[in-house]
Each structure stands twice: as C-alpha cells, then as structure tokens.
Design an enzyme around this catalytic site. Sequence first.
Site, PDB file in Angstrom:
ATOM      1  N   HIS A 158      56.214  13.151  45.080  1.00  0.00           N
ATOM      2  CA  HIS A 158      56.062  12.909  46.518  1.00  0.00           C
ATOM      3  C   HIS A 158      56.535  14.087  47.367  1.00  0.00           C
ATOM      4  CE1 HIS A 158      60.379  11.982  46.271  1.00  0.00           C
ATOM      5  NE2 HIS A 158      60.422  12.037  47.586  1.00  0.00           N
ATOM      6  N   ASP A 159      57.519  14.841  46.879  1.00  0.00           N
ATOM      7  CA  ASP A 159      58.093  15.939  47.659  1.00  0.00           C
ATOM      8  C   ASP A 159      57.617  17.312  47.209  1.00  0.00           C
ATOM      9  OD1 ASP A 159      59.573  14.966  49.760  1.00  0.00           O
ATOM     10  OD2 ASP A 159      61.481  14.918  48.687  1.00  0.00           O
ATOM     11  N   LYS A 170      57.720  20.285  49.499  1.00  0.00           N
ATOM     12  CA  LYS A 170      58.962  20.908  49.945  1.00  0.00           C
ATOM     13  C   LYS A 170      59.134  22.312  49.393  1.00  0.00           C
ATOM     14  CE  LYS A 170      62.195  17.351  51.387  1.00  0.00           C
ATOM     15  NZ  LYS A 170      63.433  16.610  51.081  1.00  0.00           N
ATOM     16  N   HIS A 176      56.042  19.567  55.011  1.00  0.00           N
ATOM     17  CA  HIS A 176      56.063  19.359  53.564  1.00  0.00           C
ATOM     18  C   HIS A 176      55.217  18.162  53.149  1.00  0.00           C
ATOM     19  CE1 HIS A 176      59.210  16.212  54.124  1.00  0.00           C
ATOM     20  NE2 HIS A 176      58.847  15.802  52.928  1.00  0.00           N
ATOM     21  N   HIS A 211      54.811   9.455  52.940  1.00  0.00           N
ATOM     22  CA  HIS A 211      56.087   8.798  52.652  1.00  0.00           C
ATOM     23  C   HIS A 211      57.116   8.926  53.775  1.00  0.00           C
ATOM     24  CE1 HIS A 211      56.951  12.914  51.206  1.00  0.00           C
ATOM     25  NE2 HIS A 211      58.222  12.640  51.404  1.00  0.00           N
ATOM     26  N   HIS A 212      56.780   9.695  54.828  1.00  0.00           N
ATOM     27  CA  HIS A 212      57.652   9.746  56.009  1.00  0.00           C
ATOM     28  C   HIS A 212      57.020   9.030  57.214  1.00  0.00           C
ATOM     29  CE1 HIS A 212      60.988  12.132  54.550  1.00  0.00           C
ATOM     30  NE2 HIS A 212      60.124  12.962  53.975  1.00  0.00           N
ATOM     31  N   ASP A 221      62.994   6.705  48.665  1.00  0.00           N
ATOM     32  CA  ASP A 221      63.327   8.044  49.138  1.00  0.00           C
ATOM     33  C   ASP A 221      64.498   8.005  50.117  1.00  0.00           C
ATOM     34  OD1 ASP A 221      62.817  10.890  49.496  1.00  0.00           O
ATOM     35  OD2 ASP A 221      61.989  10.366  51.453  1.00  0.00           O
TER      36      ASP A 221
END
Length: 470
Positions: free
Chosen positions: A318-319, A322, A347, A371-372, A400
Amino acid sequence: MSLLPLAPPAPVRLTELLGALSHALDLTEGQPAGHCVRSAFIGTWIGRELGLDAGALADLRYAITLKDLGCSSNAARLCQLYLADDLTFKRSFKRLDDGLPQVLRFVIEQTGLTAGLAERFRAIAHIFRHGGDITRELIETRCDRGAGIARRLRFSERVAGAILALDEHWDGKGRPHGLAGEAIPLFARIALLSQVVDVFHRGEGAEAALNEVAARNGRWFDPALVSAFRRASARPGFWSRLEGPEADLFPACEEDEGFVDEDYLDEIAEAFADVVDSKSPFTSGHCKRVALFTDLIGETLGFTPEKRRWMKRAALLHDIGKLGVSNMILDKPGPLTDDEVALMRLHASHSRTILSQIGAFASLAEVGGAHHERLDGKGYPEGLKGEAISLETRIVTVADIFDALTADRPYRTAMPVSKALGILDAETGTAVDATCVEALKAGLARIDPAMIGDPAAEPKRSDRALAAVA
C-alpha cells in the site's frame, strides 16, 4: 457493502512484473519512470553483442532491472550526513564522474542547502575529511542490501553479484571494495555502463550518452564493453526503441519464459514491502505489521483464505509510493509545511500508478491509491466519500492508522494500544469504518485480551503483546 471482485489467478511474466515494480526503485533514485527497464534494455543489447546465451541474457536483464533494490536503505543516512533531499542528491549523483573538481563542486552544491550556515559548514567539513569512508558506507549499505533481497527472491548468484558490485569501476577506483578489471563481475560492468547511458540519453540525448561513455572508457568502463555498446547502439532500432513505449523494451514472450506462481507473488510483495520500510528508520516493519493487522480484520470478518491472501498483498504494497518521498519529509521531527504535506500526499497516487501497471497487482491499485481517503470525503488524494471507498480499502486504512499510532514517529513516541484504539473510536464514522475498527479489536483480543484493556495498565501489556505479533 460488496467486496471488490477477486480475479482468478492468471499467468504473470516475471520480466514484466519486475519491470513495473522497478518504477518504485526509479522513484527513490530520483530517476524518470522506466530508468531500470531502459537500462536493462541497453544491457541486453550489449549482452547480445558479446554472444551471451538466452539464460545469461535473462539473468543480465533481471540484474539490471533490480540493480537499485537496496537504494532505499541508505536514504535516511544520506540525508543525515549531507543535510540534503535524498531524491535530488541521488539524481545528481548518477551524473557525477569521479574527477576531484567535479566531486568538490558536487559536495558544495548539494550539502545543507536549507540548513543554517554554521550547520552547513560543519557538514561540508565533515564530508571533506571523511568523504571516502562516507561514500563507501553509503554504497556498501545499498549494494549489500540489494544483493540480499535478490537472493531472497530466488535469483542466481550472478544476479546478486551484479547488484553487489554495481559501483565498482574498471580502474579500481569504485566502491565499495575497489575491485578492478575483470575482477568485477561481467554483469556489474554491463549494468554500470547501461545505467550511465540511460541517465545521459534521457537527459541530453544520444550524442551526450555516447560522449559520456567515451569520456569514462578505461576508467569506469571495460573498453571491450564500450566497443560492444558502440556496435549495439549503431544497429537499426536501438535508439528509436529506447525512446519509444516501455512495453516495446521487454523481450518477446518465449515458451520457456519465467512465470510467477501465487507463492512467488507473495515473496515478491514481501520483498518490496521491505524495500519500502527500509526508506526510514521510523517505518521499519510498518508494511508487514499493516499486513498482519489487515489479516486479523479479514479473519474476523470471515474472509476466505484466497481473499485474505489478496488483502495481505494489498497491505504489503500500500505504501510503495513512499519511495518517491524525500527523507527530509519522512523523517522530519517537526510539523510539515504546506508544500511538504502536498509532496507527502503524492505517495498514494504513486502507489496507484505503480500497482496499476501490473496485471497481477492491478486490483490492489485501488487500495494503494485510496488508503488515506476518509468516509467524510476529507481524505486524499481524490476526496472519495462513503460508499465510493471499498471495504478492502477501509480495512487497510484502519490497519495503517493503528500501526502508525502504536509505532515511534519522528515527532512523537509510540502510543499505548488502548489510546490508539480510542482515537480510532473517535474517528469512527468520519474517517474510519466502525465494522473494521471492531474487527481489529476482536482480532487483537484473540491474541491477548489485555491489549484492549485499561489504558492505565496498557504500556507494559502492549509492549508484551505487540512483540508477540510483530
């Protein structure tokens, strides 16, 4: 709420999968998208001029595509030593020759540009005194880490060896071990040459690339490989394909082409999660813990084993975007400026872009990109609201946030579990989904009921319980 459809397993070509994931490595090296893939194309043409067989060409292609596997592991240290944005620094470093005037100018131009004058002076003085050791440390960290991940991913020792020796130079003045001539593995010699060709071709064109290769011939590069590159680059289609669509750079599908099964997909997802987590000391183990908490929620909600496997991959990756965020932002101990917040928020879009290119992972792109997002529409990057956010995304969001709250960050220490759960409770219905929060609590309680107990008693109990699931 309906779940995202779970597509049946489909054959996945290893070359294309790694090519797409290598875009994440391009990000953290500050390079234009496709740098590793283009470098692999260049190296393969050189390999053909040398008469390498199909197996050797495949290994060479993997070695160059994955040459930057360890690049995230030195980013935090680089920022600490040079007081610099690691992405800008690495982008410029890839153009640097090793002549003393160039090196001195590079250090002065790159070190501590946003720091105070005294702090910048101390950093530059330290680098001038210890520059050789610093460079060796940073390169050794990256090369060792990258070679180790390549071995974990079942690649041959000649692939790992190429990554390990990527920065060695023909004249023995490279790093980290000062190997010279044919003591440097052939694939490493080809990879370094191919990398420099792409950097200068992409920036200034074919003539600039040819001139740079000529200038470093016999110093950085094996003269025999330079000759092979000149022959390859003079062949019809070399430059035009290099400047064309990335899909045209992959080799034609062959019957013995390597394909990836479900177990190998899991291993690749875990390996790239490690690459992401290595970017900052404050995110060590983050993606794996998010995957664990995601699985606890999925188990509570009665997901099938196949769905839980899919969810774990989504959490692991998911990240991945980044890798495109500077450590000057990721590790900043104070509040971010508005510009830094905007860069940090990119990201999620990076994650969506990278994952959407991979057939086997394309369905994970929604989770990586969203996801944010928040239920009330105040999240990012698209401001999705309510039912527009899938249940899978809501699950990873809760996992998360919970891990971020219960881990050390540059600006605060880890919270007790009960306090983190209290924050999730307070955000239920606005930022996060109530069903997912309750499922997380139930999953944690199955491991250790004390984890969700009395806040006053929590610090000791949470240390013990989290260690059990980490």
